[in-house]
Design an enzyme around this catalytic site. Structure first.
Site, PDB file in Angstrom:
ATOM      1  N   CYS A  20       0.845  -1.194   0.000  1.00 22.16           N
ATOM      2  CA  CYS A  20       0.000   0.000   0.000  1.00 22.16           C
ATOM      3  C   CYS A  20       0.877   1.239   0.000  1.00 22.16           C
ATOM      4  O   CYS A  20       2.069   1.180   0.318  1.00 22.16           O
ATOM      5  CB  CYS A  20      -0.918   0.017   1.220  1.00 22.16           C
ATOM      6  SG  CYS A  20      -0.030   0.204   2.775  1.00 22.16           S
TER       7      CYS A  20
ATOM      8  N   ASN B 117      -9.337   9.113  -1.269  1.00 23.73           N
ATOM      9  CA  ASN B 117     -10.257  10.236  -1.090  1.00 23.73           C
ATOM     10  C   ASN B 117     -11.224  10.281  -2.264  1.00 23.73           C
ATOM     11  O   ASN B 117     -10.799  10.365  -3.426  1.00 23.73           O
ATOM     12  CB  ASN B 117      -9.493  11.557  -0.998  1.00 23.73           C
ATOM     13  CG  ASN B 117     -10.389  12.721  -0.623  1.00 23.73           C
ATOM     14  OD1 ASN B 117     -11.155  12.632   0.331  1.00 23.73           O
ATOM     15  ND2 ASN B 117     -10.308  13.806  -1.381  1.00 23.73           N
TER      16      ASN B 117
ATOM     17  N   GLY C  25     -12.963   8.021  -3.722  1.00 21.56           N
ATOM     18  CA  GLY C  25     -12.862   6.942  -4.695  1.00 21.56           C
ATOM     19  C   GLY C  25     -11.589   6.904  -5.508  1.00 21.56           C
ATOM     20  O   GLY C  25     -11.487   6.112  -6.454  1.00 21.56           O
TER      21      GLY C  25
ATOM     22  N   ARG D  60      -7.924  -4.641   6.450  1.00 21.50           N
ATOM     23  CA  ARG D  60      -8.324  -4.804   7.851  1.00 21.50           C
ATOM     24  C   ARG D  60      -8.637  -6.270   8.163  1.00 21.50           C
ATOM     25  O   ARG D  60      -8.188  -6.813   9.187  1.00 21.50           O
ATOM     26  CB  ARG D  60      -9.542  -3.928   8.147  1.00 21.50           C
ATOM     27  CG  ARG D  60      -9.981  -3.965   9.603  1.00 21.50           C
ATOM     28  CD  ARG D  60     -11.128  -3.000   9.872  1.00 21.50           C
ATOM     29  NE  ARG D  60     -10.700  -1.604   9.709  1.00 21.50           N
ATOM     30  CZ  ARG D  60     -11.019  -0.833   8.684  1.00 21.50           C
ATOM     31  NH1 ARG D  60     -11.781  -1.317   7.702  1.00 21.50           N
ATOM     32  NH2 ARG D  60     -10.586   0.416   8.603  1.00 21.50           N
TER      33      ARG D  60
ATOM     34  N   CYS E  69      35.604  23.843  13.440  1.00 24.82           N
ATOM     35  CA  CYS E  69      35.455  22.381  13.367  1.00 24.82           C
ATOM     36  C   CYS E  69      35.295  21.945  11.911  1.00 24.82           C
ATOM     37  O   CYS E  69      35.984  21.047  11.448  1.00 24.82           O
ATOM     38  CB  CYS E  69      34.251  21.937  14.193  1.00 24.82           C
ATOM     39  SG  CYS E  69      34.425  22.256  15.952  1.00 24.82           S
TER      40      CYS E  69
ATOM     41  N   GLN F 159      35.420  18.006   8.002  1.00 24.06           N
ATOM     42  CA  GLN F 159      35.231  18.452   9.379  1.00 24.06           C
ATOM     43  C   GLN F 159      36.262  17.743  10.255  1.00 24.06           C
ATOM     44  O   GLN F 159      36.266  16.523  10.352  1.00 24.06           O
ATOM     45  CB  GLN F 159      33.806  18.127   9.839  1.00 24.06           C
ATOM     46  CG  GLN F 159      33.457  18.692  11.201  1.00 24.06           C
ATOM     47  CD  GLN F 159      31.959  18.649  11.471  1.00 24.06           C
ATOM     48  OE1 GLN F 159      31.160  18.384  10.579  1.00 24.06           O
ATOM     49  NE2 GLN F 159      31.560  18.924  12.694  1.00 24.06           N
ATOM     50  N   ARG F 160      37.124  18.527  10.904  1.00 21.93           N
ATOM     51  CA  ARG F 160      38.213  17.927  11.685  1.00 21.93           C
ATOM     52  C   ARG F 160      37.715  17.360  13.008  1.00 21.93           C
ATOM     53  O   ARG F 160      38.213  16.351  13.495  1.00 21.93           O
ATOM     54  CB  ARG F 160      39.299  18.974  11.970  1.00 21.93           C
ATOM     55  CG  ARG F 160      38.813  20.109  12.859  1.00 21.93           C
ATOM     56  CD  ARG F 160      39.890  20.971  13.482  1.00 21.93           C
ATOM     57  NE  ARG F 160      39.276  21.951  14.369  1.00 21.93           N
ATOM     58  CZ  ARG F 160      39.072  21.750  15.663  1.00 21.93           C
ATOM     59  NH1 ARG F 160      39.442  20.623  16.231  1.00 21.93           N
ATOM     60  NH2 ARG F 160      38.489  22.688  16.398  1.00 21.93           N
TER      61      ARG F 160
ATOM     62  N   VAL G 211      31.677  10.748  20.274  1.00 25.18           N
ATOM     63  CA  VAL G 211      30.449  10.806  21.064  1.00 25.18           C
ATOM     64  C   VAL G 211      30.847  11.138  22.493  1.00 25.18           C
ATOM     65  O   VAL G 211      31.649  10.423  23.105  1.00 25.18           O
ATOM     66  CB  VAL G 211      29.697   9.462  21.018  1.00 25.18           C
ATOM     67  CG1 VAL G 211      28.590   9.433  22.066  1.00 25.18           C
ATOM     68  CG2 VAL G 211      29.129   9.208  19.630  1.00 25.18           C
ATOM     69  N   TYR G 212      30.324  12.234  23.022  1.00 23.79           N
ATOM     70  CA  TYR G 212      30.611  12.592  24.413  1.00 23.79           C
ATOM     71  C   TYR G 212      29.931  11.596  25.355  1.00 23.79           C
ATOM     72  O   TYR G 212      28.816  11.127  25.089  1.00 23.79           O
ATOM     73  CB  TYR G 212      30.136  14.019  24.706  1.00 23.79           C
ATOM     74  CG  TYR G 212      31.049  15.077  24.135  1.00 23.79           C
ATOM     75  CD1 TYR G 212      32.222  15.434  24.793  1.00 23.79           C
ATOM     76  CD2 TYR G 212      30.758  15.710  22.929  1.00 23.79           C
ATOM     77  CE1 TYR G 212      33.075  16.398  24.270  1.00 23.79           C
ATOM     78  CE2 TYR G 212      31.602  16.672  22.392  1.00 23.79           C
ATOM     79  CZ  TYR G 212      32.765  17.007  23.069  1.00 23.79           C
ATOM     80  OH  TYR G 212      33.609  17.954  22.537  1.00 23.79           O
TER      81      TYR G 212
END
EC number: 1.5.1.3
Length: 623
Positions: free
Chosen positions: A14, A41, A43, A180, A505, A524-525, A567-568
């Site tokens: 669908c 909507n 039909g 359904r 950065c 990006q460093r 990641v901090y």
């Protein structure tokens, strides 16, 4: 008890859109998987023709793999023998049916639809070609239908019919009542679900289903059809062992596989390419692709990397085994082609395999070195959807850079606090900038873009015509020497680093022009995955759109190279929440077409359409 959806290979397919609000009170409803539920909507489809989805529908419902049919046939015959031995097997269909074509000679899929769905198909496409058409109706008779199709009056008759037919798979294609009933009777093995990222009036909706019984096992690339983005999900029945990859293995399978691609890239191993999900033969449901759509073979080194990561046998693997006890990701996808998974996969790789380090802020990080992400700006605007982003702040900061400003008060007066922590008295003093006024950030990004080499004094002085205007030169080269390999914008001025509140950065970007399209690559460093990188992806994508417009080009790609990606430690718990979320289709970005000068853009010239997102996630900035 046998699962009939698996025995008879019954799927649903669908396409659903967002539902246009009918009153003022419904405009601010939170987004959820039920955001995309509009089926029809009056039909017909709520949206105008969507060629990408139509090709996908045709490809999924016509694709067969002859080599797999014998296995499917054996499975069905085994069930019928078992049913017969137990005294069942009333194979008399109650429907009055006919069929066009010799089913015995050509292996095809079955498509099942209600009467309204059948009548909504344009006459020239009836019956749907290269498929066995079945119409479910209690009132329709063969005299009412010129085309040769099967007509049945119940789902029970469908099951009886499937026992007799030679077919590959059966697809329920609508409408809502048929979906359904099949869902309520547990007759759906997988749901191929297109998310049309536009809002339209709807009066027919896809039924709610128990999401604990299905899980997302595939998320496609994001596509664009006439300005509307869309993507393709596959929901697989839990524990079904179906083609889309629902398995009983680790719940972290999804992100681990994405992280393997990221790890391979860090190790200079070419990642496997993903074929677009234009049908079930693609990676979107796990079957092998035909030769022209198949991804290239992996190298021996890559196979070694993949094997080691999957088996958790390397040094990193031993670390992963213990960490897995903490990371309880609910996502169980195997096949994740949505571009946002590039970002999520990097986070997962760092959390699982990163190196623990101290850092300037004292918070501590887990880090790895060297990743790449690519985003197709001609199809979508890569504004992350797994958390809500502060888009106004992203745009205001970019315009601030373009103006060459260094006064943090300008942003604060607009309630944009991105630089607030870096302009405090304490922070500046720690940088030995005792003479600097609070919120005077020094010769940072914008100053280097517009006045590279000029002597910086303070944020109040006028620097017009001082230094090198790199941005002006970039635009000049794009317009007049588009094949130049020197179209570079650099914020890393070694002489000025000690004067900056924070050294840049994202330090360098290069532009590439081909066939009337503009691409940007940015290095990006230092890459704060939790807070900074989502902003950087959006900012440079907008920047590429802006430069493309003033140079009379179309945006093509944004390529993001990450150096020290980290990641901090105080972000890990928040990022675990984000990793559990399934991305939505990306939005689209529109600029005021009247603006032809890069300095003339204002916040009102940017329109983001159809930004569907998960809730905001709060993370503290490490300053």
């Amino acid at each position: 008890m046998e699962d009939l959806s698996d025995v008879f290979d019954i799927y649903a397919i669908c396409a659903c859109c967002k539902v246009a609000p009918t009153s003022e009170g419904t405009k601010n409803e939170p987004f959820s998987p039920r955001t995309f539920r509009g089926l029809g909507n009056k039909g017909t489809l709520p949206w105008k023709c969507n060629s990408v989805d139509m090709k996908y529908f045709s490809s999924v419902t016509t694709y067969v793999d002859e080599s797999k049919y014998e296995k499917l046939k054996w499975k069905r015959e085994r069930y019928l023998r078992m049913e017969a031995s137990q005294g069942g097997g009333d194979n008399t269909s109650g429907g009055d049916n006919t069929h066009g074509g010799d089913n015995a000679d050509k292996l095809q899929n079955v498509v099942v639809m209600g009467r309204s769905s059948w009548e909504s198909i344009p006459k020239q496409y009836k019956p749907l070609p290269n498929r066995i058409n079945v119409v479910l109706s209690k009132t329709l008779t063969k005299e009412d239908v010129k085309e040769k199709v099967f007509i049945i009056d119940s789902i029970d008759d469908l099951l009886l019919l499937l026992k007799k037919l030679k077919y590959y798979k059966c697809f329920i294609i609508g409408g809502a009542q048929v979906y359904r009933e099949c869902l309520s009777r547990n007759l759906i093995k997988q749901i191929y679900f297109t998310r049309i990222n536009g809002a339209y009036p709807c009066d027919v909706f896809f039924p709610e289903f128990d999401e604990s019984q299905f899980r997302v096992t595939s998320v496609s690339e994001v596509y664009n059809s006439k300005g509307t983005t869309l993507d393709f999900l596959v929901y697989s029945k839990v524990g079904g062992g179906v083609d889309g990859g629902a398995s009983n293995g680790s719940t972290a399978t999804a992100l681990r596989r994405t992280a393997m691609r990221s790890t391979a890239m860090r190790r200079n191993v070419a990642p496997r390419t993903a074929a677009p999900p234009m049908g079930p033969h693609s990676r979107a449901n796990g079957e092998r692709a035909p030769p022209r759509a198949r991804a290239r073979r992996t190298t021996p080194r890559q196979r070694k990397t993949t094997s080691c990561t999957s088996a958790l046998t390397t040094k990193w693997g031993r670390k992963t085994r213990s960490t897995c006890k903490i990371l309880k990701f609910t996502t169980a996808s195997r096949l994740m082609q949505h571009p946002e998974y590039q970002y999520l996969g990097i986070i997962y790789d760092i959390i699982m395999n990163g190196n623990k380090q101290g850092d300037r802020t004292g918070v501590g990080v887990m880090s790895n070195f060297g990743y790449m992400m690519k985003f197709n700006l001609s199809e979508y605007f890569p504004l992350l959807t797994t958390k809500k982003l502060f888009l106004r702040g992203i745009i205001e900061e970019l315009l601030w850079f373009i103006r060459g400003e260094t006064n943090g008060n300008t942003l604060l007066n607009k309630n944009v606090r991105i630089w607030e922590a870096n302009g405090t008295r304490e922070f500046l003093d720690n940088r030995k900038l005792f003479h600097r006024e609070v919120n005077d950030l020094g010769p940072i990004y914008g100053f280097q873009w517009r006045h590279f080499g000029a002597e910086y004094t303070n944020m109040h002085d006028n620097y017009e015509d001082k230094g090198v205007d790199q941005l002006k030169n970039v635009i000049h080269l794009i317009k007049n020497e588009p094949t130049s390999r020197r179209i570079i914008l650099c914020a890393w001025n070694v002489k000025d680093l000690d004067q900056m509140a924070l050294p840049p950065c994202h330090i360098l970007c290069q532009f590439y022009v081909f066939d009337g399209k503009l691409s940007c690559i940015m290095y990006q460093r230092s890459c704060d995955l939790g807070l900074g990188v989502p902003f950087n992806i959006a900012s440079y994508s907008i920047f590429t759109h802006m430069i493309a417009q003033v140079c009379n080009l179309q945006p093509a790609q944004f390529i993001h190279i990450l150096g020290n990606a980290h990641v901090y430690n105080n972000h890990v718990d928040s990022l675990k929440v984000q990793l559990n979320r399934i991305p939505y289709p990306f939005p689209t970005l529109k600029l005021n077409p009247e603006v032809k000068n890069i300095e003339d853009f204002t916040i009102s010239d940017f329109t983001i359409e159809n930004y569907v997102h998960h809730d905001k996630i709060t993370m503290e900035m490490a300053a």
